[in-house]
Design a protein around this motif. Structure first.
Motif, PDB file in Angstrom:
ATOM      1  N   GLN A  19      -5.391   3.173   9.048  1.00 11.45           N
ATOM      2  CA  GLN A  19      -4.121   2.474   9.202  1.00 11.45           C
ATOM      3  C   GLN A  19      -3.902   1.417   8.122  1.00 11.45           C
ATOM      4  N   GLU A  20      -4.664   1.508   7.038  1.00  7.17           N
ATOM      5  CA  GLU A  20      -4.538   0.522   5.976  1.00  7.17           C
ATOM      6  C   GLU A  20      -3.192   0.677   5.252  1.00  7.17           C
ATOM      7  N   LYS A  21      -2.699  -0.440   4.711  1.00 10.32           N
ATOM      8  CA  LYS A  21      -1.456  -0.451   3.954  1.00 10.32           C
ATOM      9  C   LYS A  21      -1.637  -1.294   2.700  1.00 10.32           C
ATOM     10  N   LEU A  22      -0.898  -0.915   1.674  1.00 14.55           N
ATOM     11  CA  LEU A  22      -0.935  -1.648   0.418  1.00 14.55           C
ATOM     12  C   LEU A  22       0.161  -2.707   0.399  1.00 14.55           C
ATOM     13  N   SER A  23      -0.169  -3.862  -0.126  1.00 14.23           N
ATOM     14  CA  SER A  23       0.835  -4.905  -0.269  1.00 14.23           C
ATOM     15  C   SER A  23       1.724  -4.600  -1.475  1.00 14.23           C
ATOM     16  N   LYS A  24       2.814  -5.343  -1.592  1.00 18.54           N
ATOM     17  CA  LYS A  24       3.734  -5.130  -2.708  1.00 18.54           C
ATOM     18  C   LYS A  24       3.059  -5.411  -4.037  1.00 18.54           C
ATOM     19  N   GLN A  64      -8.089   0.193   0.381  1.00 16.07           N
ATOM     20  CA  GLN A  64      -7.098   0.777   1.286  1.00 16.07           C
ATOM     21  C   GLN A  64      -6.806   2.237   0.962  1.00 16.07           C
ATOM     22  N   MET A  85      -3.932   7.055   2.365  1.00 14.97           N
ATOM     23  CA  MET A  85      -4.442   5.774   2.844  1.00 14.97           C
ATOM     24  C   MET A  85      -5.622   5.985   3.784  1.00 14.97           C
ATOM     25  N   HIS A 135       6.244   8.384   2.759  1.00 16.94           N
ATOM     26  CA  HIS A 135       6.873   7.087   2.547  1.00 16.94           C
ATOM     27  C   HIS A 135       6.969   6.799   1.054  1.00 16.94           C
ATOM     28  N   LEU A 151       6.847   4.369  -1.722  1.00 21.17           N
ATOM     29  CA  LEU A 151       6.302   3.032  -1.916  1.00 21.17           C
ATOM     30  C   LEU A 151       6.897   2.326  -3.134  1.00 21.17           C
ATOM     31  N   ASP A 202       3.109   8.054  -0.463  1.00 18.90           N
ATOM     32  CA  ASP A 202       1.896   8.328   0.291  1.00 18.90           C
ATOM     33  C   ASP A 202       2.013   9.685   0.965  1.00 18.90           C
TER      34      ASP A 202
END
Length: 532
Positions: A181-186, A147, A178, A216, A218, A212
């Motif tokens: 449109q990928e996102k990292l999980s918690k 990601q 990133m 944002h 994180l 990021d």
């Protein structure tokens, strides 16, 4: 076998016998065939390229291209210079050769900075290079997440102090770019935080910040959660409201149908932080904490023997005189008792973001009866839900949201006609199915008609004409090889009579074979049987 010249002359004579339309179609077909052969030959000779590396940083791309030029390997650039392509048959070999050279390095500076050392390097420069190497290696490791497209790590190491109270722990910040449109999980964010903390001595997860490139936040310090809560209160409240709304809607849609129930939830949240410390005293629960006895006797005292069975000072103590003994002079007795009252201390810290009150409004669609007027037009007549059904829906809603009457929660369920439900859907056109089928089959049918026309009006006449030319040439060759009538009869060639010249057996057989092939075949079989 005919020579090339004869074949060429025969083809030219056939083409001359074509009509203008046939010549045009034949020319188009020949041009299409030649063009296809040229394209196939060009594509066959073109080198196929495959991706060697993609997503490279500008520094890595420049180093990889320089090595390819040095090894005289053809290459192409793609993705705005972030991807390098090489011939497909040399991808793996080139990749291994570049890996032996330590390429690509992944951007930034890693521990390869210590490959070349200098004797004049100071201790400060060495420490600075080590910090740069750690930052670069961490960025390369974090970049391995699919990601993450790019990463940068900044480590702040405070100056060491001889005093413990003046020492400060190191801190770090991680910036992530990133991929799309990928996102990292918690869990992945926490993995990056602990990875960074474990790579730097003395660094803890509380002193790491992850952001990021869109701004944002994180991950932040746990100590900052309370101060940052005001920025996320609305988001937290909306999440709870949406979760409760989906619970109610999905529950009711199983009964009334899809898109037949709407719910809106308003949650009154309490974000105040309250710490309560209580100390409760129980006056009835008295406990003797300590007790002290003091007895003073003056001279002239005679001990009467004391209290039987008691040792110590109490053995000689009696509250009243008696027959046991007699005391001369004065005495003083002092008794001190301390009592402790039972106490209970209770410390309560209420959670932040508790629900103070719930308000739920539910709108349910009714049922519709189909009817037709005199003209045959279909209409839908609304039929409202019964009061019993609405009571059931209200009860289901209360159970779904965790209704608490002591909190002052409120639930209202009403039945109303929905606009889209009352709209009469147009009747399907019976020809629509055939129309769509025709649209799908139009192109194949057109191609089939073109192919049939090409066969019927170009290929078939060409083959027929070619067959006729071959038969005519064969016939002429047979006639030329036959002896003339005068040679067979021994008479002169000049015969001015008008009598028809009789046909030879071979000519009769040839004519019979053309007019009636079956009869000719039967006649040949008879001759063969008679000859045997």
């Amino acid at each position: 076998m005919a020579s090339v010249k004869e074949i060429f002359n025969q083809a030219v004579s056939i083409i001359k016998n074509f009509s203008l339309t046939q010549k045009i179609i034949a020319g188009v077909l020949i041009a299409a065939v030649l063009g296809g052969l040229i394209v196939l030959s060009t594509m066959g000779s073109k080198t196929e390229y495959d991706v060697l590396y993609s997503g490279l940083s500008p520094e890595d791309a420049a180093n990889v291209v320089a090595k390819l030029k040095e090894q005289r390997i053809e290459y192409q650039l793609a993705e705005s210079g972030r991807a390098v392509l090489v011939p497909a048959d040399r991808v793996y070999e080139t990749r291994l050769n570049l890996a032996a050279e330590g390429l690509p390095r992944g951007g930034g500076v890693g521990f390869e900075i210590f490959d070349q050392t200098s004797l004049g390097t100071t201790d400060f420069v060495q420490k600075l290079n080590y910090q740069r190497a750690v930052q670069g290696e961490l960025a390369r490791t974090i970049r391995q997440f699919k990601q993450v497209q790019d990463a940068r790590v900044h480590i702040a190491t405070p100056k060491e102090s001889v005093f413990v109270e003046d020492s400060k722990p190191p801190s770090a910040s991680v910036s992530l770019t990133m991929a799309g449109q990928e996102k990292l999980s918690k869990e992945q964010i926490m993995a990056i935080v602990h990875l960074t903390a474990s790579a730097v001595p003395g660094l803890t997860a509380e002193n790491i910040t992850v952001v990021d490139t869109f701004g944002h936040l994180l991950f932040r310090k746990e100590s900052d959660d309370m101060s940052m809560l005001s920025a996320t209160q609305l988001e937290y409240q909306l999440k709870i409201e949406n979760a409760l709304r989906k619970k109610v809607e999905t529950l009711l849609e199983e009964v009334v149908g899809i898109n037949k129930a709407l719910a809106r939830v308003t949650v009154d949240m309490d974000f105040d932080r309250v710490d309560v410390t209580e100390e409760n005293y129980d006056p009835d629960g008295q406990v003797t904490r300590s007790e002290q006895f003091l007895l003073e006797l003056q001279e002239g005292q005679r001990d009467a023997g004391g209290i039987p069975g008691v040792k110590g000072e109490l053995a000689t103590f009696t509250e009243t005189g008696g027959a046991e003994g007699k005391t001369e002079g004065a005495h003083r007795k002092n008794i001190t008792r301390n009592y402790e009252i039972s106490k209970k201390t209770k410390h309560v810290q209420e959670s932040i973001g508790t629900i103070k009150r719930l308000s739920v409004a539910v709108m349910v669609d009714g049922t519709y009866n189909e009817s037709r007027d005199k003209d045959g037009k279909k209409t839908l007549v609304y039929k409202p839900r019964s009061a019993e059904e609405l009571d059931h829906f209200a009860k289901m809603t209360r159970n779904a949201i965790g209704f608490d009457p002591e909190r002052g929660d409120k639930v209202d369920v009403v039945a109303m006609p929905f606009y889209l439900s009352s709209v009469v859907e147009p009747e399907p056109d019976p020809l629509e199915k055939w129309r769509s089928l025709t649209e799908h089959l139009a192109i194949p049918l057109v191609l089939l008609v073109i192919a049939i026309a090409l066969i019927m009006f170009v290929v078939r006449p060409f083959m027929k004409l070619l067959t006729q030319q071959q038969l005519e040439a064969q016939r002429q060759a047979e006639f030329a090889s036959q002896p003339s009538v005068e040679e067979l009869s021994g008479e002169e060639q000049d015969d001015l009579s008008l009598k028809p010249i009789p046909l030879t057996d071979r000519e009769r057989m040839y004519k019979l074979a053309q007019s009636d092939p079956e009869r000719a075949a039967d006649l040949v079989r008879r001759w063969l049987r008679e000859g045997m």
